[in-house]
Design an enzyme around this catalytic site. Structure first.
Site, PDB file in Angstrom:
ATOM      1  N   CYS A 278      17.131   5.609  17.619  1.00 31.32           N
ATOM      2  CA  CYS A 278      16.534   5.353  18.933  1.00 31.32           C
ATOM      3  C   CYS A 278      15.811   4.017  18.979  1.00 31.32           C
ATOM      4  O   CYS A 278      16.039   3.194  19.860  1.00 31.32           O
ATOM      5  CB  CYS A 278      15.573   6.486  19.303  1.00 31.32           C
TER       6      CYS A 278
ATOM      7  N   CYS B 271      18.403   3.814  21.960  1.00 30.13           N
ATOM      8  CA  CYS B 271      17.734   3.857  23.271  1.00 30.13           C
ATOM      9  C   CYS B 271      16.876   2.641  23.597  1.00 30.13           C
ATOM     10  O   CYS B 271      16.978   2.081  24.693  1.00 30.13           O
ATOM     11  CB  CYS B 271      16.810   5.074  23.366  1.00 30.13           C
TER      12      CYS B 271
ATOM     13  N   TYR C 222      28.379   8.304  27.121  1.00 26.12           N
ATOM     14  CA  TYR C 222      27.127   7.576  27.356  1.00 26.12           C
ATOM     15  C   TYR C 222      27.230   6.110  26.941  1.00 26.12           C
ATOM     16  O   TYR C 222      26.978   5.202  27.723  1.00 26.12           O
ATOM     17  CB  TYR C 222      26.007   8.189  26.511  1.00 26.12           C
TER      18      TYR C 222
ATOM     19  N   LYS D  66      18.732  -0.794  23.708  1.00 21.65           N
ATOM     20  CA  LYS D  66      19.733  -0.649  24.785  1.00 21.65           C
ATOM     21  C   LYS D  66      19.075  -0.782  26.160  1.00 21.65           C
ATOM     22  O   LYS D  66      19.535  -1.498  27.025  1.00 21.65           O
ATOM     23  CB  LYS D  66      20.419   0.718  24.632  1.00 21.65           C
TER      24      LYS D  66
ATOM     25  N   GLU E  81      12.608  10.170  48.486  1.00 20.18           N
ATOM     26  CA  GLU E  81      12.362  11.099  49.607  1.00 20.18           C
ATOM     27  C   GLU E  81      13.621  11.876  49.966  1.00 20.18           C
ATOM     28  O   GLU E  81      13.558  12.959  50.551  1.00 20.18           O
ATOM     29  CB  GLU E  81      11.817  10.362  50.832  1.00 20.18           C
TER      30      GLU E  81
ATOM     31  N   GLU F 230      27.271   2.780  29.314  1.00 20.70           N
ATOM     32  CA  GLU F 230      26.080   1.936  29.296  1.00 20.70           C
ATOM     33  C   GLU F 230      26.439   0.513  28.861  1.00 20.70           C
ATOM     34  O   GLU F 230      26.024  -0.471  29.491  1.00 20.70           O
ATOM     35  CB  GLU F 230      25.017   2.552  28.375  1.00 20.70           C
TER      36      GLU F 230
ATOM     37  N   ARG G 142      31.861  13.563  30.355  1.00 17.66           N
ATOM     38  CA  ARG G 142      32.040  15.021  30.370  1.00 17.66           C
ATOM     39  C   ARG G 142      30.658  15.687  30.363  1.00 17.66           C
ATOM     40  O   ARG G 142      29.771  15.257  29.645  1.00 17.66           O
ATOM     41  CB  ARG G 142      32.795  15.409  29.097  1.00 17.66           C
TER      42      ARG G 142
ATOM     43  N   HIS H 253       7.652   7.864  52.467  1.00 12.93           N
ATOM     44  CA  HIS H 253       8.587   7.022  53.195  1.00 12.93           C
ATOM     45  C   HIS H 253       8.127   5.572  53.183  1.00 12.93           C
ATOM     46  O   HIS H 253       6.937   5.318  53.356  1.00 12.93           O
ATOM     47  CB  HIS H 253       8.677   7.532  54.642  1.00 12.93           C
TER      48      HIS H 253
HETATM   49  P1  NDP Z   1      29.763  10.872  24.046  1.00 17.90           P
HETATM   50  O1  NDP Z   1      29.862  12.205  23.456  1.00 17.90           O
HETATM   51  O2  NDP Z   1      28.874  10.643  25.198  1.00 17.90           O
HETATM   52  O3  NDP Z   1      31.193  10.375  24.460  1.00 17.90           O
HETATM   53  C1  NDP Z   1      32.231  10.274  23.511  1.00 17.90           C
HETATM   54  C2  NDP Z   1      33.461   9.739  24.197  1.00 17.90           C
HETATM   55  O4  NDP Z   1      34.414   9.440  23.194  1.00 17.90           O
HETATM   56  C3  NDP Z   1      34.096  10.747  25.126  1.00 17.90           C
HETATM   57  O5  NDP Z   1      34.645  10.060  26.211  1.00 17.90           O
HETATM   58  C4  NDP Z   1      35.189  11.382  24.271  1.00 17.90           C
HETATM   59  O6  NDP Z   1      36.305  11.754  25.005  1.00 17.90           O
HETATM   60  C5  NDP Z   1      35.576  10.222  23.373  1.00 17.90           C
HETATM   61  N1  NDP Z   1      35.974  10.678  22.036  1.00 17.90           N
HETATM   62  C6  NDP Z   1      35.395  11.601  21.275  1.00 17.90           C
HETATM   63  N2  NDP Z   1      36.028  11.724  20.100  1.00 17.90           N
HETATM   64  C7  NDP Z   1      37.047  10.862  20.125  1.00 17.90           C
HETATM   65  C8  NDP Z   1      38.072  10.522  19.222  1.00 17.90           C
HETATM   66  N3  NDP Z   1      38.185  11.135  18.054  1.00 17.90           N
HETATM   67  N4  NDP Z   1      38.959   9.560  19.574  1.00 17.90           N
HETATM   68  C9  NDP Z   1      38.872   8.949  20.781  1.00 17.90           C
HETATM   69  N5  NDP Z   1      37.912   9.234  21.675  1.00 17.90           N
HETATM   70  C10 NDP Z   1      37.022  10.175  21.357  1.00 17.90           C
HETATM   71  O7  NDP Z   1      29.398   9.922  22.818  1.00 17.90           O
HETATM   72  P2  NDP Z   1      28.729   8.475  22.696  1.00 17.90           P
HETATM   73  O8  NDP Z   1      29.283   7.906  21.459  1.00 17.90           O
HETATM   74  O9  NDP Z   1      28.835   7.724  23.961  1.00 17.90           O
HETATM   75  O10 NDP Z   1      27.199   8.840  22.451  1.00 17.90           O
HETATM   76  C11 NDP Z   1      26.831   9.747  21.415  1.00 17.90           C
HETATM   77  C12 NDP Z   1      25.696  10.624  21.846  1.00 17.90           C
HETATM   78  O11 NDP Z   1      24.494   9.871  21.806  1.00 17.90           O
HETATM   79  C13 NDP Z   1      25.793  11.150  23.270  1.00 17.90           C
HETATM   80  O12 NDP Z   1      26.515  12.340  23.346  1.00 17.90           O
HETATM   81  C14 NDP Z   1      24.349  11.341  23.636  1.00 17.90           C
HETATM   82  O13 NDP Z   1      23.947  12.614  23.210  1.00 17.90           O
HETATM   83  C15 NDP Z   1      23.640  10.275  22.833  1.00 17.90           C
HETATM   84  N6  NDP Z   1      23.315   9.117  23.696  1.00 17.90           N
HETATM   85  C16 NDP Z   1      22.430   9.301  24.706  1.00 17.90           C
HETATM   86  C17 NDP Z   1      22.111   8.262  25.548  1.00 17.90           C
HETATM   87  C18 NDP Z   1      21.152   8.490  26.668  1.00 17.90           C
HETATM   88  O14 NDP Z   1      20.410   9.478  26.630  1.00 17.90           O
HETATM   89  N7  NDP Z   1      21.134   7.661  27.694  1.00 17.90           N
HETATM   90  C19 NDP Z   1      22.676   6.929  25.379  1.00 17.90           C
HETATM   91  C20 NDP Z   1      23.606   6.841  24.278  1.00 17.90           C
HETATM   92  C21 NDP Z   1      23.907   7.911  23.472  1.00 17.90           C
HETATM   93  P3  NDP Z   1      36.424  13.213  25.669  1.00 17.90           P
HETATM   94  O15 NDP Z   1      35.381  13.336  26.718  1.00 17.90           O
HETATM   95  O16 NDP Z   1      37.788  13.215  26.201  1.00 17.90           O
HETATM   96  O17 NDP Z   1      36.190  14.178  24.550  1.00 17.90           O
END
Ligand code: NDP
Length: 450
Positions: free
Chosen positions: A44, A49, A179, A52, A444, A183, A206, A439
């Site tokens: 983080c 976080c 995420y 970022k 709101e 981002e 998702r 307002h």
């Molecule tokens: P996410 O789980 O958000 O997204 C992963 C993405 O990668 C999905 O689109 C998924 O596709 C795809 N994916 C997963 N596995 C594979 C694979 N083997 N090959 C190809 N594509 C794949 O993960 P992130 O890496 O973006 O972030 C990790 C975690 O960190 C998040 O889940 C979140 O919990 C945390 N995070 C939180 C943030 C915040 O609070 N703002 C910011 C950044 C990270 P599909 O959906 O089709 O499975």
């Protein structure tokens, strides 16, 4: 009794969960040791976080400076200096790392800046060869980016490296639709890069409401971000010109200057001696824990991303706090409530949500009512920016109890934090309607939903 051991608690990993647990345990009177092989602060603070969000702020000036003209400002010619922003961000990261370290030291936590491994039931061996013993052990080693195993994957980077780039690449391919992908797509796009997101499925983000996801997709496309869905990596090759040629299923090859993998994160459980200690792991390598973050081994606990419950900093912090209070607080055991957790995606514009999505509520509850507001923020109207916000409230039919709220639009994470209190408290749509609007604000809309 505790003096049999060097420490009452030894924590492996100084990220959000590990630091909170160690500090609170020490405040409860425990003798605490902590090992961190990288930097105090964890994902983080060091490469997640915090830096970022600073880049998100930096990136948003691209739009603000453009919009300023419509508000009468002559901003002249603006240029962007990535190295200056990068170094300012990294300097602040070091400052926060210092604060975290200071907090631990002020609580007399012994910090070992090296890797640690379990080598006996209560024994930890550090990379230097030093051996210590502890009555309780906490695994708080977090997670790392998952990199697909395609040919040439080593030519790509992850979010870890994105904060240290020498320059903003002209063309960036981001793998993943979650995420980090959304981002960083926003960040790079605002800094002028040509961004293409490729995702293995046709679903972005998702877990978020479909209306919000669709809105982000429309706005992102309008801002110039390209999307390729149902695309899986075949391979990456370096061209003679030093660019990267990416091949994928269902789409033509793409030549870019940088490939960023944002395809999920995997728990850091290898090489920790967990097997030998008999700690049970799940399919993804995550440490399996009970509601009190206890593993199947009585004196070994785990908190944060390494448990793959909810990979969010505030959750890891709560788990660390609850663990320390349970084991060292002398009161009743404290379990973390993992329901109704608000979250946000710091895309451009951001998304924020709490509770159920519309489809989740339809599946689980059945009879629901959906209220929404689709509006253009006043600032965007004056700026001539054709970007609409969408707020959505999902309620139980009959009672009006709010099951979830989702929003996309400027400052939505800031607005959502307060709304999440109401959802967590079990308030109803009527409670929102009974609250006078402030307002003119975007917030709101929440008390005026139809
Ligand atoms: P996410 O789980 O958000 O997204 C992963 C993405 O990668 C999905 O689109 C998924 O596709 C795809 N994916 C997963 N596995 C594979 C694979 N083997 N090959 C190809 N594509 C794949 O993960 P992130 O890496 O973006 O972030 C990790 C975690 O960190 C998040 O889940 C979140 O919990 C945390 N995070 C939180 C943030 C915040 O609070 N703002 C910011 C950044 C990270 P599909 O959906 O089709 O499975």
């Amino acid at each position: 009794m505790a003096d049999e051991y060097d420490y009452d608690l030894f924590t492996i990993g100084a990220g959000s969960g590990g630091v909170r647990a160690s500090r609170v345990a020490a405040a409860h009177g425990a003798r605490v040791g902590l090992a961190e092989e990288h930097r105090v602060g964890g994902t983080c603070v060091i490469r997640g976080c915090v830096p970022k969000k600073m880049l998100v702020y930096g990136a948003h000036f691209a739009e603000d400076l453009e919009d300023a003209k419509q508000f009468g400002w002559d901003v002249g010619e603006c240029t962007f200096d990535w190295v200056k922003l990068r170094d300012n961000v990294l300097n602040d990261v070091s400052r926060i790392e210092g604060l975290y370290t200071e907090t631990l030291e002020n609580h007399d936590v012994d910090i070992f800046h090296e890797r640690a491994e379990l080598t006996g039931a209560h024994e930890i061996t550090l990379a230097s060869g030093k051996v210590v013993s502890a009555k309780h052990i906490l695994i708080a080693t977090g997670a790392r980016p998952h990199v697909p195993g395609c040919d040439g994957h080593e030519l790509g980077i992850t979010s870890n490296e994105a904060f240290h780039l020498d320059a903003i690449p002209e063309r960036v391919l981001i793998a993943g639709g979650g995420y980090i992908a959304n981002e960083f797509a926003g960040i790079f796009n605002e800094f002028g890069a040509k961004v293409t997101i490729i995702n293995r499925s046709d679903t972005l983000l998702r877990g978020y409401d479909h209306s919000l996801r669709d809105r982000l997709l429309q706005i992102s496309i309008a801002k110039g971000i390209d999307f390729r869905f149902n695309a899986e990596f075949r391979g990456i090759e370096k061209t003679d010109e030093g660019c990267l040629n990416v091949s994928m299923t269902n789409h033509d090859d793409l030549e870019v200057d940088c490939v960023l993998f944002a395809t999920g994160r995997v728990p850091n459980t290898e090489g920790l001696g967990l097997d030998a200690a008999g700690v049970q792991l799940g399919d993804k390598g995550e440490v399996i824990v009970d509601q009190f973050s206890k593993t199947n081994v009585d004196h070994i606990y785990a908190v944060g991303d390494v448990t793959d419950r909810v990979q969010l900093t505030p959750v890891a912090i709560r788990e660390g706090q609850a663990f320390a209070d349970t084991v060292f607080g002398g009161g009743e055991p404290v379990a973390v409530d993992h329901t109704v957790i608000p979250a946000a995606v710091f895309s451009h514009p951001p998304i924020a949500a709490v509770g159920m999505t519309e489809s989740e509520a339809r599946n689980k509850i059945g009879d629901i009512e959906v209220y929404q507001s689709d509006f253009r923020a006043m600032k965007n109207v004056v700026a001539g920016r054709n970007e609409r916000s969408l707020y959505k409230m999902i309620c139980e039919a009959g009672t009006g109890k709010i099951l979830g709220i989702g929003m996309i639009g400027p400052e939505s994470p800031e607005i959502m934090q307060a709304a999440a209190v109401a959802v967590k408290a079990g308030l109803t749509k009527a409670d929102f309607d009974a609250t006078t609007a402030i307002h003119p604000t975007m917030a709101e809309e929440l008390v005026l939903l139809k």
